[in-house]
Design an enzyme around this catalytic site. Sequence first.
Site, PDB file in Angstrom:
ATOM      1  N   LYS A 131       2.334  13.431   5.233  1.00 21.00           N
ATOM      2  CA  LYS A 131       2.417  12.420   3.553  1.00 21.00           C
ATOM      3  C   LYS A 131       3.465  13.365   3.492  1.00 21.00           C
ATOM      4  O   LYS A 131       3.341  14.519   2.527  1.00 21.00           O
ATOM      5  CB  LYS A 131       1.585  12.443   2.960  1.00 21.00           C
ATOM      6  CG  LYS A 131       0.753  11.254   2.186  1.00 21.00           C
ATOM      7  CD  LYS A 131      -0.599  11.657   1.256  1.00 21.00           C
ATOM      8  CE  LYS A 131       0.147  10.837  -0.291  1.00 21.00           C
ATOM      9  NZ  LYS A 131       0.727   9.271   0.302  1.00 21.00           N
ATOM     10  N   HIS A 187      -3.965  16.179   2.211  1.00 20.31           N
ATOM     11  CA  HIS A 187      -3.178  15.527   2.799  1.00 20.31           C
ATOM     12  C   HIS A 187      -3.186  15.538   4.390  1.00 20.31           C
ATOM     13  O   HIS A 187      -2.533  16.938   4.319  1.00 20.31           O
ATOM     14  CB  HIS A 187      -2.483  13.753   2.237  1.00 20.31           C
ATOM     15  CG  HIS A 187      -3.272  13.253   1.203  1.00 20.31           C
ATOM     16  ND1 HIS A 187      -3.738  13.312   0.174  1.00 20.31           N
ATOM     17  CD2 HIS A 187      -3.714  11.452   1.945  1.00 20.31           C
ATOM     18  CE1 HIS A 187      -3.753  11.939  -0.089  1.00 20.31           C
ATOM     19  NE2 HIS A 187      -4.166  11.391   0.425  1.00 20.31           N
ATOM     20  N   PHE A 231      -6.571   1.760  -0.887  1.00 21.30           N
ATOM     21  CA  PHE A 231      -7.041   0.006  -1.156  1.00 21.30           C
ATOM     22  C   PHE A 231      -8.697   0.346  -0.589  1.00 21.30           C
ATOM     23  O   PHE A 231      -8.847  -0.250   0.420  1.00 21.30           O
ATOM     24  CB  PHE A 231      -5.970  -0.090  -0.096  1.00 21.30           C
ATOM     25  CG  PHE A 231      -5.316  -1.315  -0.790  1.00 21.30           C
ATOM     26  CD1 PHE A 231      -5.523  -2.389  -1.643  1.00 21.30           C
ATOM     27  CD2 PHE A 231      -3.602  -1.785  -0.543  1.00 21.30           C
ATOM     28  CE1 PHE A 231      -4.581  -3.829  -2.161  1.00 21.30           C
ATOM     29  CE2 PHE A 231      -2.903  -1.625  -1.030  1.00 21.30           C
ATOM     30  CZ  PHE A 231      -3.051  -3.494  -1.849  1.00 21.30           C
ATOM     31  N   GLY A 291       0.632  -0.778   0.064  1.00 20.65           N
ATOM     32  CA  GLY A 291      -0.150  -0.176  -0.280  1.00 20.65           C
ATOM     33  C   GLY A 291       0.260   1.176   0.270  1.00 20.65           C
ATOM     34  O   GLY A 291       0.289   2.189  -0.026  1.00 20.65           O
TER      35      GLY A 291
HETATM   36  N1  LIG Z   1      -1.858   2.499  -0.575  1.00 20.23           N
HETATM   37  C1  LIG Z   1      -3.486   2.971   0.202  1.00 20.23           C
HETATM   38  O1  LIG Z   1      -4.189   2.297   0.586  1.00 20.23           O
HETATM   39  C2  LIG Z   1      -2.448   3.705   1.208  1.00 20.23           C
HETATM   40  C3  LIG Z   1      -3.002   3.896   2.215  1.00 20.23           C
HETATM   41  C4  LIG Z   1      -2.706   5.333   3.419  1.00 20.23           C
HETATM   42  C5  LIG Z   1      -1.046   5.188   3.873  1.00 20.23           C
HETATM   43  N2  LIG Z   1      -0.598   4.797   2.056  1.00 20.23           N
HETATM   44  C6  LIG Z   1       0.285   5.533   1.885  1.00 20.23           C
HETATM   45  O2  LIG Z   1       1.146   4.144   3.325  1.00 20.23           O
HETATM   46  C7  LIG Z   1       2.617   4.564   3.387  1.00 20.23           C
HETATM   47  C8  LIG Z   1       2.450   4.906   4.748  1.00 20.23           C
HETATM   48  O3  LIG Z   1       2.063   5.293   5.634  1.00 20.23           O
HETATM   49  P1  LIG Z   1       1.173   5.938   6.912  1.00 20.23           P
HETATM   50  O4  LIG Z   1       0.536   7.101   7.441  1.00 20.23           O
HETATM   51  O5  LIG Z   1       1.004   4.466   7.552  1.00 20.23           O
HETATM   52  O6  LIG Z   1       2.637   6.207   7.463  1.00 20.23           O
HETATM   53  P2  LIG Z   1       3.433   6.507   8.802  1.00 20.23           P
HETATM   54  O7  LIG Z   1       2.578   6.660   9.870  1.00 20.23           O
HETATM   55  O8  LIG Z   1       4.541   7.164   9.021  1.00 20.23           O
HETATM   56  O9  LIG Z   1       3.709   5.237   9.162  1.00 20.23           O
HETATM   57  C9  LIG Z   1       4.876   3.905   8.684  1.00 20.23           C
HETATM   58  C10 LIG Z   1       6.122   3.210   9.711  1.00 20.23           C
HETATM   59  O10 LIG Z   1       6.223   2.421   8.839  1.00 20.23           O
HETATM   60  C11 LIG Z   1       7.657   2.031   9.377  1.00 20.23           C
HETATM   61  N3  LIG Z   1       8.663   2.342   8.636  1.00 20.23           N
HETATM   62  C12 LIG Z   1       9.476   2.769   7.856  1.00 20.23           C
HETATM   63  N4  LIG Z   1      10.736   1.889   6.803  1.00 20.23           N
HETATM   64  C13 LIG Z   1      10.468   0.175   7.174  1.00 20.23           C
HETATM   65  C14 LIG Z   1      10.873  -1.166   7.110  1.00 20.23           C
HETATM   66  N5  LIG Z   1      11.638  -0.597   6.180  1.00 20.23           N
HETATM   67  N6  LIG Z   1      10.393  -2.180   7.471  1.00 20.23           N
HETATM   68  C15 LIG Z   1       9.316  -2.141   8.844  1.00 20.23           C
HETATM   69  N7  LIG Z   1       9.022  -0.925   9.089  1.00 20.23           N
HETATM   70  C16 LIG Z   1       9.359   0.515   8.403  1.00 20.23           C
HETATM   71  C17 LIG Z   1       8.496   3.081  10.117  1.00 20.23           C
HETATM   72  O11 LIG Z   1       8.863   3.576  10.960  1.00 20.23           O
HETATM   73  P3  LIG Z   1       9.801   4.366  11.895  1.00 20.23           P
HETATM   74  O12 LIG Z   1       8.793   5.436  12.312  1.00 20.23           O
HETATM   75  O13 LIG Z   1      10.773   4.037  12.278  1.00 20.23           O
HETATM   76  O14 LIG Z   1      10.627   5.154  10.347  1.00 20.23           O
HETATM   77  C18 LIG Z   1       6.379   4.013  10.557  1.00 20.23           C
HETATM   78  O15 LIG Z   1       6.202   3.008  11.920  1.00 20.23           O
HETATM   79  C19 LIG Z   1       2.503   5.485   2.687  1.00 20.23           C
HETATM   80  O16 LIG Z   1       3.063   5.716   1.317  1.00 20.23           O
HETATM   81  C20 LIG Z   1       1.435   6.384   2.298  1.00 20.23           C
HETATM   82  O17 LIG Z   1       1.092   7.287   1.506  1.00 20.23           O
HETATM   83  C21 LIG Z   1      -1.299   4.562   1.659  1.00 20.23           C
END
Ligand SMILES: NC(=O)c1ccc[n+]([C@@H]2O[C@H](COP(=O)([O-])OP(=O)(O)OC[C@H]3O[C@@H](n4cnc5c(N)ncnc54)[C@H](OP(=O)(O)O)[C@@H]3O)[C@@H](O)[C@H]2O)c1
Length: 239
Positions: free
Chosen positions: A132, A128, A96, A70
């Site tokens: 983001k 957003h 998603f 995602g």
């Molecule tokens: N497709 C969809 O429907 C959808 C919906 C929502 C979001 N997204 C996307 O999903 C991504 C995450 O969004 P979010 O808002 O959930 O971000 P977030 O709150 O920053 O969460 C990302 C998490 O991943 C961790 N992380 C980073 N690299 C990692 C790795 N190699 N292995 C394991 N964990 C790791 C981070 O840890 P640290 O804090 O230590 O860096 C953080 O806890 C973004 O790219 C966003 O655009 C997509």
Amino acid sequence: VTLRVAVVGHGRTGSEVAIVLRERGHDAVLVGRSDPFPSDCPVGIDFTRGGEVLGNLDRALGKKACYVVGTTGFDLEAARARVEAEKGGFVYAPNFSLGVNLFYRMVRDAARTMAGFSDYDPYVLERHHRGKRDFPSGTAKALARILEAETGRRGSETLPLEEAFHVASLRSGGIVGDHTVGFSSGDDEIVLEHRSRSRRGFALGAVLAAEWVVGRTGVYSFEDVLTALGNSPPRGVAR
Ligand SMILES: NC(=O)c1ccc[n+]([C@@H]2O[C@H](COP(=O)([O-])OP(=O)(O)OC[C@H]3O[C@@H](n4cnc5c(N)ncnc54)[C@H](OP(=O)(O)O)[C@@H]3O)[C@@H](O)[C@H]2O)c1
């Protein structure tokens, strides 16, 4: 069937994925930044950062696991090459949520309707939350591709507007994710809009994709998953 699912990334969206997995009777195995991919999980779900996805994917493929991504802002063609070389199973969607995938269809229909009316300039606007990082959003890029296919104009800020349309991003506070597609003429404007109200919809879609992709090989979109599931809102989508 109960699955053990690796939840790679436990931030805003990954933590919702773990909740939805448990609600649906699965085991969620949380995988942090420096953890290896667990060997007893047939599938993983990745909500991390764009720059982390290809490395995470390699670790999952190394354990013969399917992978659902995602995360946005990574090189999809590089991921596709790795999955095909390893004969893995992979689902990617920049969004998603079921509603956004219905919205894509409405935008396609609207763009077809508007295609002969060049006085109306299309645009895409995404909004957003402050956290983001990538922009425009993966969803805005998908909407731009739909408009490009139907209108013959390109998403570009430099081409003249007769040949192009604008794609704009805004970051503010806690907005979960809003996407607007508009068509403006000198006299009036038509606006279509999707607003995400919570992250649960993203998490549920990713879990449905994980349930579906286990045991399959190939590269799939969420549209493929929804089509295979019969296109109707699956159980648990409407709360
Ligand atoms: N497709 C969809 O429907 C959808 C919906 C929502 C979001 N997204 C996307 O999903 C991504 C995450 O969004 P979010 O808002 O959930 O971000 P977030 O709150 O920053 O969460 C990302 C998490 O991943 C961790 N992380 C980073 N690299 C990692 C790795 N190699 N292995 C394991 N964990 C790791 C981070 O840890 P640290 O804090 O230590 O860096 C953080 O806890 C973004 O790219 C966003 O655009 C997509």
